[in-house]
Design an enzyme around this catalytic site. Structure first.
Site, PDB file in Angstrom:
ATOM      1  N   HIS A  61       0.879  -1.165   0.031  1.00  0.00           N
ATOM      2  CA  HIS A  61      -0.188   0.094   0.037  1.00  0.00           C
ATOM      3  C   HIS A  61       0.855   1.318  -0.046  1.00  0.00           C
ATOM      4  O   HIS A  61       2.032   1.252   0.269  1.00  0.00           O
ATOM      5  CB  HIS A  61      -0.992   0.118   1.257  1.00  0.00           C
ATOM      6  N   HIS A  63       1.379   3.863   1.952  1.00  0.00           N
ATOM      7  CA  HIS A  63       1.716   4.642   3.081  1.00  0.00           C
ATOM      8  C   HIS A  63       3.160   4.870   3.038  1.00  0.00           C
ATOM      9  O   HIS A  63       4.177   4.045   2.589  1.00  0.00           O
ATOM     10  CB  HIS A  63       1.264   4.102   4.415  1.00  0.00           C
ATOM     11  N   ASP A  65       5.662   5.028   5.051  1.00  0.00           N
ATOM     12  CA  ASP A  65       6.791   3.932   5.792  1.00  0.00           C
ATOM     13  C   ASP A  65       6.989   2.736   4.994  1.00  0.00           C
ATOM     14  O   ASP A  65       7.823   1.845   5.435  1.00  0.00           O
ATOM     15  CB  ASP A  65       6.187   3.452   7.251  1.00  0.00           C
ATOM     16  N   HIS A  66       6.263   2.721   4.075  1.00  0.00           N
ATOM     17  CA  HIS A  66       6.343   1.254   3.027  1.00  0.00           C
ATOM     18  C   HIS A  66       7.067   1.712   1.506  1.00  0.00           C
ATOM     19  O   HIS A  66       7.279   0.754   0.920  1.00  0.00           O
ATOM     20  CB  HIS A  66       5.145   0.595   2.608  1.00  0.00           C
ATOM     21  N   HIS A 270       6.314  -5.378  11.497  1.00  0.00           N
ATOM     22  CA  HIS A 270       5.571  -4.047  11.582  1.00  0.00           C
ATOM     23  C   HIS A 270       5.444  -3.797  13.242  1.00  0.00           C
ATOM     24  O   HIS A 270       4.198  -3.688  13.580  1.00  0.00           O
ATOM     25  CB  HIS A 270       4.340  -3.781  10.702  1.00  0.00           C
TER      26      HIS A 270
HETATM   27 ZN    ZN Z   1      -0.293   1.669   6.440  1.00  0.00          ZN
HETATM   28 ZN    ZN Z   2       3.065   0.920   7.910  1.00  0.00          ZN
END
Ligand code: ZN
Ligand code: ZN
Length: 310
Positions: A61, A63, A65-66, A270
């Site tokens: 996805h 976001h 942080d990814h 995570h």
């Molecule tokens: Zn996320």
């Molecule tokens: Zn995340």
């Protein structure tokens, strides 16, 4: 068999011990980077994984942080790592943000030395090779177009050499034909059918990777009977309301999914800085004993258990 290397196992922001989300799944000569949080390049180097064959990236996805590590990774590929092409697979809205980052910020109109493909995926099988496939399935998290990935080896019927010996089938091409499903005629005139020398069907290894996710009810079927389930555990049960609010899972919820789906091993990632790893693990193990909390640079081999010989 698949091998998964965790490069980053922290939620939202890095910690001193954990980098942001990234992992590499290997199968034979194939490698897939799943997510690419900030700092992934250094983790790749430290893990001893070469950059050169790391040109297929699956995004769970959009976001930050990814995905933020994609900018640095592309910058490195532009300067000195020759790859033929870069393929990034993800949902439409994830790819829009990644497109802004790569084409708007990193390239700014420049033409990269290799094609950069943003490949939009929809639920279903989107990658197939000789003996395995990757299927995307939708997961519910904040925002749209969030996907989990099922890596699945093709099932097969194993060749039974002892039976072949007893039938007097010579080594060599005759056995190869039988493995490939073709009947063979032996020098003495007998015909042997593949069914006679192939054991019962065995499904291939199944590895399920789910990134950030807030709900598990709809995930039991795709996780069913998986050899390993990798899934987030951002919260613990004492903060279940926060987990719900931010659309994440608690360790217990992840463990209940593993238990309902009958997976063989649960690997949690995570992980938030607010908890101790052993507490997260204990909460999950109370429900699903075969649980580990992944650490950066952990490597897991995932294979289908062979049934015990009769
Ligand atoms: Zn996320
Ligand atoms: Zn995340």
């Amino acid at each position: 068999m698949f091998e998964i290397t965790f490069l980053g196992t922290s939620a939202s922001a890095p910690s001193a011990r954990r980098g942001l989300s990234a992992q590499v799944v290997k199968h034979g000569e194939y490698r897939f980077l799943i997510d690419c949080g900030e700092g992934t390049q250094r983790q790749i180097l430290q893990a001893g994984i070469g950059f050169r064959r790391l040109n297929r990236i699956l995004i769970t996805h959009g976001h930050l942080d990814h995905i933020l590590g994609l900018a640095g990774l592309l910058s490195t590929y532009l300067r000195w790592e020759a790859i033929d092409e870069l393929e990034i697979f993800g949902g439409r809205s994830s790819l829009e943000r990644i497109g802004d980052l790569l084409f708007g910020v990193v390239l700014r109109g420049a033409t990269p030395p290799m094609p950069v493909h943003l490949r939009e995926i929809v639920p279903g099988v989107f990658f197939e090779a000789d003996d395995f496939s990757i299927q995307a399935f939708p997961v519910l998290h904040r925002g749209t177009d969030c996907f989990g990935y099922l890596f699945e080896e093709a099932g097969r019927r194993p060749f039974l050499p002892a039976v072949a010996d007893s039938l007097g089938i010579p080594q060599g091409p005759a056995r190869r034909d039988l493995v490939n499903g073709l009947p063979v005629t032996l020098p003495d005139g007998r015909t042997v059918q593949p069914d006679e020398v192939l054991g019962s069907y065995r499904p291939g290894t199944r590895l399920v990777h789910i990134g950030d996710v807030g709900q598990t009810d709809d995930l039991v079927p795709v996780c069913r009977d998986a050899d390993a389930l990798v899934v987030e555990a951002t919260y613990m049960d004492n903060e279940a309301d926060m987990a719900r609010h931010f659309s994440h899972l608690t360790a217990s919820q992840a463990a209940r999914l593993a238990s309902k789906a009958g997976v063989r091993q649960l690997i949690l990632t995570h992980i938030s800085r607010r908890y101790r790893e052993k507490d997260v693990q204990a909460e999950a193990q109370a429900i699903f004993p075969n649980t580990v909390v992944a650490r950066d640079f952990d490597v897991f081999t995932v294979r289908r258990d062979e049934p015990a010989p009769a």
